[in-house]
Enzyme design. Structure first.
Site, PDB file in Angstrom:
ATOM      1  CG  HIS A  26      22.945  27.038  36.792  1.00 43.88           C
ATOM      2  ND1 HIS A  26      23.514  27.842  37.258  1.00 43.88           N
ATOM      3  CD2 HIS A  26      23.134  25.941  37.328  1.00 43.88           C
ATOM      4  CE1 HIS A  26      23.925  27.595  38.549  1.00 43.88           C
ATOM      5  NE2 HIS A  26      23.772  26.243  38.385  1.00 43.88           N
ATOM      6  CG  ASP A 129      24.327  31.260  36.318  1.00 47.39           C
ATOM      7  OD1 ASP A 129      23.724  30.074  36.104  1.00 47.39           O
ATOM      8  OD2 ASP A 129      24.730  31.321  37.540  1.00 47.39           O
TER       9      ASP A 129
HETATM   10  C1  UDX Z   1      22.081  22.159  39.556  1.00 49.10           C
HETATM   11  C2  UDX Z   1      22.384  21.830  41.189  1.00 49.10           C
HETATM   12  O1  UDX Z   1      22.661  20.707  41.220  1.00 49.10           O
HETATM   13  C3  UDX Z   1      21.416  22.286  42.215  1.00 49.10           C
HETATM   14  O2  UDX Z   1      21.658  22.092  42.961  1.00 49.10           O
HETATM   15  C4  UDX Z   1      21.099  24.133  41.814  1.00 49.10           C
HETATM   16  O3  UDX Z   1      20.227  24.273  42.701  1.00 49.10           O
HETATM   17  C5  UDX Z   1      20.670  24.015  40.439  1.00 49.10           C
HETATM   18  O4  UDX Z   1      21.785  23.554  39.424  1.00 49.10           O
HETATM   19  P1  UDX Z   1      20.354  19.882  39.322  1.00 49.10           P
HETATM   20  O5  UDX Z   1      21.333  19.095  39.987  1.00 49.10           O
HETATM   21  O6  UDX Z   1      20.286  19.360  37.882  1.00 49.10           O
HETATM   22  O7  UDX Z   1      20.713  21.543  39.344  1.00 49.10           O
HETATM   23  O8  UDX Z   1      18.916  19.851  40.004  1.00 49.10           O
HETATM   24  P2  UDX Z   1      17.739  20.816  39.758  1.00 49.10           P
HETATM   25  O9  UDX Z   1      18.053  22.065  40.331  1.00 49.10           O
HETATM   26  O10 UDX Z   1      16.710  20.126  40.411  1.00 49.10           O
HETATM   27  O11 UDX Z   1      17.247  20.831  38.270  1.00 49.10           O
HETATM   28  C6  UDX Z   1      17.020  19.768  37.524  1.00 49.10           C
HETATM   29  C7  UDX Z   1      16.261  20.129  36.514  1.00 49.10           C
HETATM   30  O12 UDX Z   1      16.040  18.902  35.503  1.00 49.10           O
HETATM   31  C8  UDX Z   1      14.802  20.427  37.020  1.00 49.10           C
HETATM   32  O13 UDX Z   1      14.109  21.342  36.663  1.00 49.10           O
HETATM   33  C9  UDX Z   1      14.027  19.123  36.570  1.00 49.10           C
HETATM   34  O14 UDX Z   1      12.510  19.183  36.465  1.00 49.10           O
HETATM   35  C10 UDX Z   1      14.712  18.524  35.443  1.00 49.10           C
HETATM   36  N1  UDX Z   1      14.302  16.871  35.314  1.00 49.10           N
HETATM   37  C11 UDX Z   1      15.061  16.293  36.426  1.00 49.10           C
HETATM   38  C12 UDX Z   1      13.853  16.291  34.440  1.00 49.10           C
HETATM   39  O15 UDX Z   1      13.210  17.127  33.780  1.00 49.10           O
HETATM   40  N2  UDX Z   1      13.691  15.062  34.209  1.00 49.10           N
HETATM   41  C13 UDX Z   1      14.463  14.332  35.223  1.00 49.10           C
HETATM   42  O16 UDX Z   1      14.466  12.974  35.169  1.00 49.10           O
HETATM   43  C14 UDX Z   1      15.111  14.742  36.310  1.00 49.10           C
END
Ligand code: UDX
Length: 476
Positions: A26, A129
């Site tokens: 987020h 949000d």
């Molecule tokens: C959470 C929820 O799980 C997701 O379903 C919702 O859509 C947004 O909030 P998250 O699980 O962290 O998010 O997944 P995601 O939305 O993919 O965000 C992860 C972020 O971390 C991405 O921007 C990705 O680029 C970043 N990331 C991930 C890194 O920079 N390095 C990594 O090794 C893994």
């Protein structure tokens, strides 16, 4: 441009207050929105919890990146507990903490902002949000508009808004265990939505389940926002954005992918990471063949059991593909670290990091596939980079995201919750060998469409311009 506001009276200067849910997925997108609004010349205050602010300053160039904007400031709120090892609890704990800690501090900040008007233009618009819907009542109390920002896809948000309809049609809660049953009462998704593709919070056994209650309450409350911002692309998600606007009788600004829109307006990347990023994997990627590497990452919240980890590991190793694997130290249930034999054997076959510079990884020419949990930011980043996906959705909006990747956009395969080494191997080979050309072509086509929609004249570019105009003239 910025000069437009210099002529305005100080009291009229549009001053936006941005409040994300204090979680990586987020904070990432809403910080990019903050930077875009700064580039457009607005006054922006970004609210983070104390702990997340310290991480952002420690692991990114945020403090230097933002100090060049005279009209930007960070403010911090008290921290709330979040036990990642137990995601079901995470939701309940997080929302309890929001009510107890975040809400009073947020209101206090608005009150003191009014008293110190000469230091900083009082807030004229809240962008919160969509899951922090308490801000709607506070915005009403202060007579300013509240824009709800959703970090999920328009499709997922639309599914949440259709909860009353799903209940009325007796689709929720599920009456039996047939997860392949078609769901035909969500307008726009009749032809491909099954029970198993609904957001995980809706796949509850009984309606009293706390997570279904939280999602239902938040989504219906957020309907009284003055407007909505979606981090998505009209061409990819129509007709959901217009359905949302019609149901809410409010404006919807579809301006995603924010990463792509931001990089189209400035030439450097904008890290928003709340963890230390290990850039060594980029050098390893340079030594790999074109489109040969499988990138594996399950976001910042998803966790796996030790058994699931081994199934993934054997499936990937048996596929014969070199792999770059993000192993967040807190991502294995019950284990404090990665099994040693896994670490050693992995060294020959691939590269393992705690946390990668994911946007740069996905743009790297040696990436040929992305085994993802289908978080919305990761999905948008893969779409922008043209990286075909193998989806293993974990919870929340990920189930519906993975269905769209496979059945609607046809840029990857949806594993759903299967986790067995021979299936994993077969699907990796499907994605990166047998059907490689098909997925590369469809991914490239969509990546080109995304690039054009964030360039001048594109849908997201235009919608963002409209958003800035409307915030500045308060005609929301
Ligand atoms: C959470 C929820 O799980 C997701 O379903 C919702 O859509 C947004 O909030 P998250 O699980 O962290 O998010 O997944 P995601 O939305 O993919 O965000 C992860 C972020 O971390 C991405 O921007 C990705 O680029 C970043 N990331 C991930 C890194 O920079 N390095 C990594 O090794 C893994």
């Amino acid at each position: 441009g910025i000069d437009r506001f210099n002529k305005m009276e100080p009291k009229q200067v549009p001053s936006v207050l941005i409040l994300p849910l204090p979680a990586q997925g987020h904070v990432s997108s809403m910080l990019k929105l903050a930077e875009l609004l700064c580039l457009a010349g607005l006054h922006v205050t970004f609210l983070n919890t104390e702990q997340n602010h310290q991480r952002l300053v420690k692991f990114t160039d945020a403090s230097s990146r933002f100090t060049k904007f005279p009209a930007f400031r960070f403010e911090t709120l008290p921290d709330i507990p979040s036990d990642i090892q137990n995601p079901e609890n995470l939701i309940k704990e997080m929302f309890a903490g929001i009510d107890r800690v975040i809400k009073p501090a947020f209101r206090e900040l608005l009150i003191s902002g009014r008293e110190k008007a000469e230091e900083w233009p009082p807030v004229t618009c809240i962008i919160a949000d969509g899951v922090m819907s308490f801000t709607i009542d506070v915005a009403k109390e202060f007579g300013i508009p509240n824009i709800a920002f959703r970090t999920i896809s328009a499709a997922c948000f639309w599914a949440y808004l259709c909860i009353p309809k799903l209940i009325q049609e007796d689709e929720l809660p599920f009456k039996d265990g047939d997860l392949n049953k078609q769901i035909t009462c969500v307008p726009g998704m009749e032809s491909f939505l099954r029970r198993r593709d609904l957001p995980s919070f809706l796949q509850a056994k009984e309606f009293s389940d706390p997570s279904i209650q939280i999602v239902h309450t938040q989504s219906s409350k957020s309907m009284s926002s003055s407007a909505f911002i979606l981090n998505s692309i009209e061409e990819l998600e129509n007709p959901m954005p217009s359905h949302i606007g019609t149901l809410a009788c409010a404006k919807v600004y579809t301006i995603g992918p924010l990463s792509a829109l931001l990089s189209s307006k400035k030439n450097t990347t904008s890290s928003t990471s709340l963890r230390a990023v290990d850039k060594s994997c980029l050098t390893w990627l340079d030594s790999q063949q074109l489109k040969s590497v499988l990138y594996v990452s399950f976001g910042s919240i998803a966790v796996v059991t030790a058994e699931q980890l081994l199934e993934f590991w054997y499936g990937i190793v048996n596929s014969g593909k070199p792999f770059l694997w993000v192993m967040r130290p807190d991502s294995i249930i019950g284990e404090r670290q990665i099994p040693e034999e896994l670490m050693l054997a992995t060294k020959e076959r691939g590269c393992m990091v705690d946390w990668s510079p994911q946007e740069e990884v996905l743009e790297h020419s040696s990436i040929g596939g992305f085994l993802t949990h289908s978080g919305w930011n990761s999905t948008l980043e893969a779409i922008t980079a043209g990286a075909p996906m193998l989806c293993w959705p974990y919870f929340a909006d990920q189930q519906i995201n993975s269905r769209y990747v496979d059945a609607v956009w046809k840029i990857g395969l949806d594993m759903k919750d299967m986790c067995e080494r021979s299936i994993i191997e077969r699907m990796v080979r499907d994605l990166m060998e047998d059907r490689k050309d098909e997925f590369m072509k469809s991914s490239e086509k969509i990546a080109n469409m995304v690039r054009s929609c964030v360039e001048e004249g594109g849908s997201s570019y235009r919608n963002f311009e409209r958003l800035v105009e409307d915030i500045s003239s308060m005609s929301l």
